[in-house]
Write a protein that holds these residues in place. Structure first.
Motif, PDB file in Angstrom:
ATOM      1  N   THR A   1     -34.158 -21.662  58.705  1.00 37.18           N
ATOM      2  CA  THR A   1     -33.310 -20.474  58.606  1.00 37.18           C
ATOM      3  C   THR A   1     -32.240 -20.700  57.542  1.00 37.18           C
ATOM      4  OG1 THR A   1     -33.633 -19.969  60.950  1.00 37.18           O
ATOM      5  CG2 THR A   1     -31.746 -18.947  59.847  1.00 37.18           C
ATOM      6  N   PHE A   2     -32.131 -19.736  56.627  1.00 34.71           N
ATOM      7  CA  PHE A   2     -31.144 -19.821  55.551  1.00 34.71           C
ATOM      8  C   PHE A   2     -30.076 -18.749  55.779  1.00 34.71           C
ATOM      9  CE2 PHE A   2     -34.984 -21.647  53.833  1.00 34.71           C
ATOM     10  CZ  PHE A   2     -34.520 -22.807  53.216  1.00 34.71           C
ATOM     11  N   VAL A   3     -28.843 -19.188  55.763  1.00 37.40           N
ATOM     12  CA  VAL A   3     -27.712 -18.285  56.014  1.00 37.40           C
ATOM     13  C   VAL A   3     -26.903 -18.169  54.720  1.00 37.40           C
ATOM     14  CG1 VAL A   3     -25.696 -17.818  57.433  1.00 37.40           C
ATOM     15  CG2 VAL A   3     -27.636 -19.103  58.388  1.00 37.40           C
ATOM     16  N   GLN A   4     -26.795 -16.944  54.190  1.00 39.26           N
ATOM     17  CA  GLN A   4     -26.011 -16.714  52.986  1.00 39.26           C
ATOM     18  C   GLN A   4     -24.525 -16.683  53.348  1.00 39.26           C
ATOM     19  OE1 GLN A   4     -26.986 -16.501  49.867  1.00 39.26           O
ATOM     20  NE2 GLN A   4     -29.210 -16.421  50.139  1.00 39.26           N
ATOM     21  N   LEU A   5     -23.723 -17.418  52.597  1.00 35.28           N
ATOM     22  CA  LEU A   5     -22.277 -17.453  52.815  1.00 35.28           C
ATOM     23  C   LEU A   5     -21.575 -16.533  51.821  1.00 35.28           C
ATOM     24  CD1 LEU A   5     -21.796 -21.319  53.169  1.00 35.28           C
ATOM     25  CD2 LEU A   5     -22.495 -19.677  54.908  1.00 35.28           C
ATOM     26  N   ASP A   6     -20.381 -16.102  52.185  1.00 32.41           N
ATOM     27  CA  ASP A   6     -19.609 -15.286  51.243  1.00 32.41           C
ATOM     28  C   ASP A   6     -18.811 -16.190  50.315  1.00 32.41           C
ATOM     29  OD1 ASP A   6     -17.460 -16.222  52.692  1.00 32.41           O
ATOM     30  OD2 ASP A   6     -16.952 -14.292  53.597  1.00 32.41           O
ATOM     31  N   ARG A   7     -17.937 -15.587  49.501  1.00 30.67           N
ATOM     32  CA  ARG A   7     -17.186 -16.361  48.503  1.00 30.67           C
ATOM     33  C   ARG A   7     -16.207 -17.337  49.139  1.00 30.67           C
ATOM     34  NH1 ARG A   7     -16.190 -14.178  43.376  1.00 30.67           N
ATOM     35  NH2 ARG A   7     -13.954 -14.361  43.717  1.00 30.67           N
ATOM     36  N   GLN A   8     -15.851 -17.117  50.408  1.00 26.17           N
ATOM     37  CA  GLN A   8     -14.952 -18.029  51.098  1.00 26.17           C
ATOM     38  C   GLN A   8     -15.695 -19.101  51.900  1.00 26.17           C
ATOM     39  OE1 GLN A   8     -14.361 -14.529  51.195  1.00 26.17           O
ATOM     40  NE2 GLN A   8     -12.949 -14.878  49.503  1.00 26.17           N
ATOM     41  N   GLY A   9     -17.001 -19.148  51.759  1.00 28.55           N
ATOM     42  CA  GLY A   9     -17.781 -20.132  52.507  1.00 28.55           C
ATOM     43  C   GLY A   9     -17.942 -19.782  53.971  1.00 28.55           C
ATOM     44  N   ALA A  10     -17.787 -18.514  54.313  1.00 27.49           N
ATOM     45  CA  ALA A  10     -17.880 -18.071  55.700  1.00 27.49           C
ATOM     46  C   ALA A  10     -19.119 -17.206  55.903  1.00 27.49           C
ATOM     47  CB  ALA A  10     -16.627 -17.301  56.097  1.00 27.49           C
ATOM     48  N   ILE A  11     -19.444 -16.970  57.169  1.00 24.18           N
ATOM     49  CA  ILE A  11     -20.585 -16.128  57.524  1.00 24.18           C
ATOM     50  C   ILE A  11     -20.038 -14.818  58.098  1.00 24.18           C
ATOM     51  CG2 ILE A  11     -22.693 -15.958  58.881  1.00 24.18           C
ATOM     52  CD1 ILE A  11     -22.654 -19.014  59.136  1.00 24.18           C
ATOM     53  N   PRO A  12     -20.269 -13.693  57.433  1.00 26.64           N
ATOM     54  CA  PRO A  12     -19.834 -12.407  57.996  1.00 26.64           C
ATOM     55  C   PRO A  12     -20.573 -12.121  59.297  1.00 26.64           C
ATOM     56  CG  PRO A  12     -20.306 -12.206  55.644  1.00 26.64           C
ATOM     57  CD  PRO A  12     -20.822 -13.544  56.075  1.00 26.64           C
ATOM     58  N   LEU A  13     -19.843 -11.629  60.277  1.00 24.95           N
ATOM     59  CA  LEU A  13     -20.418 -11.352  61.588  1.00 24.95           C
ATOM     60  C   LEU A  13     -21.036  -9.962  61.626  1.00 24.95           C
ATOM     61  CD1 LEU A  13     -17.544 -12.766  63.835  1.00 24.95           C
ATOM     62  CD2 LEU A  13     -19.801 -13.784  63.481  1.00 24.95           C
ATOM     63  N   VAL A  14     -22.184  -9.852  62.273  1.00 28.83           N
ATOM     64  CA  VAL A  14     -22.813  -8.558  62.533  1.00 28.83           C
ATOM     65  C   VAL A  14     -22.619  -8.279  64.021  1.00 28.83           C
ATOM     66  CG1 VAL A  14     -24.918  -7.188  62.451  1.00 28.83           C
ATOM     67  CG2 VAL A  14     -24.501  -8.933  60.711  1.00 28.83           C
ATOM     68  N   TYR A  15     -21.644  -7.431  64.339  1.00 32.61           N
ATOM     69  CA  TYR A  15     -21.326  -7.157  65.738  1.00 32.61           C
ATOM     70  C   TYR A  15     -22.374  -6.228  66.347  1.00 32.61           C
ATOM     71  CZ  TYR A  15     -16.746  -9.290  65.070  1.00 32.61           C
ATOM     72  OH  TYR A  15     -15.731 -10.181  64.826  1.00 32.61           O
ATOM     73  N   TYR A  16     -22.580  -6.427  67.644  1.00 27.70           N
ATOM     74  CA  TYR A  16     -23.552  -5.599  68.362  1.00 27.70           C
ATOM     75  C   TYR A  16     -22.879  -4.450  69.108  1.00 27.70           C
ATOM     76  CZ  TYR A  16     -26.626  -9.518  67.350  1.00 27.70           C
ATOM     77  OH  TYR A  16     -27.359 -10.488  66.691  1.00 27.70           O
ATOM     78  N   GLY A  17     -21.624  -4.620  69.454  1.00 31.58           N
ATOM     79  CA  GLY A  17     -20.927  -3.569  70.181  1.00 31.58           C
ATOM     80  C   GLY A  17     -19.654  -4.098  70.804  1.00 31.58           C
ATOM     81  N   GLU A  18     -19.215  -3.455  71.867  1.00 31.37           N
ATOM     82  CA  GLU A  18     -17.996  -3.855  72.560  1.00 31.37           C
ATOM     83  C   GLU A  18     -18.210  -5.163  73.314  1.00 31.37           C
ATOM     84  OE1 GLU A  18     -17.027  -0.631  75.101  1.00 31.37           O
ATOM     85  OE2 GLU A  18     -16.341   0.687  73.474  1.00 31.37           O
ATOM     86  N   ALA A  19     -17.112  -5.669  73.856  1.00 29.13           N
ATOM     87  CA  ALA A  19     -17.198  -6.882  74.671  1.00 29.13           C
ATOM     88  C   ALA A  19     -18.186  -6.658  75.813  1.00 29.13           C
ATOM     89  CB  ALA A  19     -15.818  -7.235  75.223  1.00 29.13           C
ATOM     90  N   GLY A  20     -19.039  -7.629  76.045  1.00 31.34           N
ATOM     91  CA  GLY A  20     -20.045  -7.523  77.087  1.00 31.34           C
ATOM     92  C   GLY A  20     -21.388  -7.041  76.596  1.00 31.34           C
ATOM     93  N   THR A  21     -21.488  -6.686  75.309  1.00 33.87           N
ATOM     94  CA  THR A  21     -22.790  -6.271  74.775  1.00 33.87           C
ATOM     95  C   THR A  21     -23.783  -7.432  74.848  1.00 33.87           C
ATOM     96  OG1 THR A  21     -21.701  -4.721  73.274  1.00 33.87           O
ATOM     97  CG2 THR A  21     -23.966  -5.305  72.767  1.00 33.87           C
TER      98      THR A  21
END
Length: 593
Positions: A214-234
């Protein structure tokens, strides 16, 4: 291009905050989605804490929770707890940890904290890992960490307080130098996939983290942007008090705290109090189902292309003739850009909406500014052929026209005595130069007094006071114009000594714009215009310089005083050529003042 290269949404705190809000909007428009089934959360919530009667949970309670989660079939257990200080029950907790695949949390300490003897992380390759200055580590007690893998739980809040990304890895200062450790989620996924090593390659425009295949693309700050699924408890969340009823078989489980007043909470697009453990679980779920938001060099190139397109289209749109069409078209462009950004977002691309919209508005502003300059230039050109007062009225109206009703005005006709004989000796070029001097003198006299030059006709001119709007002093201003014109002629070194003849009348006139759809001109019509022209002829027949109607001279005491001072005399009523009714006329030689 400058805006796109600057990439404002990825620069300073202000623009990052705006871009973050625009990203949140894309999450909201997308709506909630289902999380993958192989990630779950077990938490010390209000029910569990009330049963324990204390917080933070003692090591025995953590050991019992881990044992229950392991018995439920969890594949990996990641603890979102900093177990820094040695506590009672560490031996039992260490024994439970040794019997399961567990990940413990590590975080940054203050710069003055003593350095720890901390082993390196799980990286087999670490390339060009330039990062912020590392700090000492807050590590689990030595009894606990000897049996487990570590993962950092550092949450970086953006300028508006929200969390939108997690660092793929973080360096820590140790006694042996710098030690890099992946995030808690990355460590958990790597452990679940039985990957012996991670690879991290970073560079100025992004980076790449590989977790096995699995390859994870990082942003310019070396971080991984989160893809949220919904509210807490999703992501499926279970209480420690009811863990025996949870479906955890084969799952990566994050153990954290969400009790009111104790659990760490963070702002996200869907929820202002999102549990910290669910942040890490969200990243783990993203990696497992390979669902990422790319914000790297490739997305930057896409930003540049979209920004250039938006700016060019905005520039073209703003150059349209109809203001209402410009507004509608600009709104349509903005809507189209939102659709494109949303489609790219749904496909896994985080394009910089701030850059694109600023480029659109810059294009619209430049196009509108150029259009305004063109209008100014056209108005200036038009002002050479019409009075500036008329030009301003016509240029600012959506449909150039005047009021339909007649309005009071003063009309004066001026011509040059002996012009025909004089022009015969001048020739074409000399005649043109003489007329230019005459026209400039008329303009010099009329402009300061608020009159307009309706038209020039060879050695004649028609001057009107009262357009585009009547004024109480139009009559006296018209008479003052006569004074100013004679004074200008006397003072001009280019004037050949010819006399002037003036006829004037006051009363209602009709001003209008006549012509077809594209070629129009301003006209002033009515009996007042015809009478003023006939009075000029009358002055010629009487060998007088000025012939004014009684209506103009007797308009008010000030106009009558002017006539007396100018040496005018009332010649009685006369029937002018082409008229049936007689009219009172005042005549005089050229005024001396």
């Amino acid at each position: 291009m400058a805006l796109a290269l600057w990439h404002p949404g990825d620069r300073n705190a202000f623009w990052q905050g705006i871009e973050g809000r625009l990203l949140d909007a894309r999450f909201i428009w997308r709506g909630e989605t289902k999380s993958p089934p192989n990630v779950a959360i077990v938490t010390f919530d209000d029910l569990a804490v009330s049963q324990l009667g204390k917080f933070p949970p003692p090591r025995a309670a953590l050991a019992a929770a881990i044992s229950d989660i392991s018995e439920a079939g969890a594949k990996v257990i990641a603890l979102d707890f900093l177990l820094v200080e040695p506590r009672e029950g560490d031996e039992d907790l260490a024994r439970v940890l040794s019997e399961t695949d567990a990940i413990l949390a590590v975080a940054e300490a203050n710069s003055g904290r003593p350095l720890q003897d901390l082993d390196g992380g799980d990286f087999s390759v670490l390339v060009n890992s330039a990062y912020r200055n590392p700090l000492p580590a807050l590590v689990p007690a030595e009894t606990l960490r000897s049996e487990t893998t570590l993962g950092h739980v550092i949450i970086q809040h953006e300028s508006d307080g929200s969390v939108r990304r997690i660092d793929a890895a973080t360096p820590f200062l140790t006694k042996k130098g710098t030690s890099w450790h992946p995030s808690l989620a990355v460590s958990a996924v790597a452990k679940a996939a039985d990957q012996s090593g991670l690879q991290l390659r970073t560079f100025r425009t992004g980076g790449l983290l590989s977790v096995g295949d699995t390859f994870v693309q990082l942003d310019r700050q070396g971080a991984i942007p989160l893809v949220y699924y919904g509210e807490a408890g999703t992501i499926p969340t279970f209480s420690v008090a009811a863990v025996n009823e949870a479906e955890l078989d084969g799952k990566v489980v994050f153990l954290g705290a969400s009790a009111t007043g104790f659990g760490d909470r963070h702002a996200t697009p869907f929820d202002s109090a999102f549990p910290g453990a669910e942040l890490h679980a969200t990243l783990a779920a993203n990696i497992i189902e390979q669902r990422f938001l790319r914000r790297d060099a490739t997305s930057w190139m896409m930003d540049i292309a979209l920004a250039l397109t938006a700016s060019v289209l905005g520039f073209i749109t703003a150059g349209m003739d109809r203001p209402w069409f410009v507004v509608v078209a600009t709104g349509a462009l903005a809507l189209a850009i939102m659709i494109v950004l949303q489609a790219a977002f749904n496909a896994g691309w985080w394009l910089d909406a701030t850059t694109v919209f600023l480029s659109l508005f810059l294009g619209v502003g430049c196009g509108g500014g150029l259009r305004l300059l063109q209008h100014r230039r056209r108005a200036a050109n038009l002002a050479l052929y019409q009075s500036p007062l008329i030009v301003e009225r016509l240029a600012s109206a959506s449909e150039p026209r005047f009021e339909a009703t007649a309005r009071p005005a003063v009309v004066l006709f001026v011509d040059v005595e002996g012009f025909t004989a004089h022009s015969e000796s001048l020739g074409p070029e000399g005649t043109a130069e003489f007329l230019r001097v005459f026209h400039e003198l008329v303009e010099q006299a009329v402009d300061p007094l608020g009159g307009i030059i309706a038209y020039f006709a060879g050695d004649g001119a028609m001057v009107v006071f009262g357009l585009p709007d009547p004024q109480p002093n139009d009559a006296i201003q018209a008479l003052r114009f006569i004074d100013a014109l004679y004074a200008a002629v006397r003072a001009s070194p280019k004037w050949p000594g010819l006399g002037l003849r003036v006829g004037g009348h006051s009363g209602p006139v009709k001003a209008g714009v006549v012509g077809g759809r594209r070629h129009r001109q301003v006209t002033v019509s009515g009996d007042v215009v015809n009478t003023a022209s006939r009075l000029q002829d009358f002055a010629k027949s009487q060998k007088a310089a000025i012939a004014l109607s009684n209506a103009l001279v007797e308009a008010n005491p000030e106009t009558r005083s002017w006539a007396v001072n100018a040496g005018m005399r009332n010649t009685g009523e006369h029937t002018l050529r082409g008229r049936h009714a007689p009219i009172g006329v005042w005549t005089c030689p050229p005024p001396v003042n």
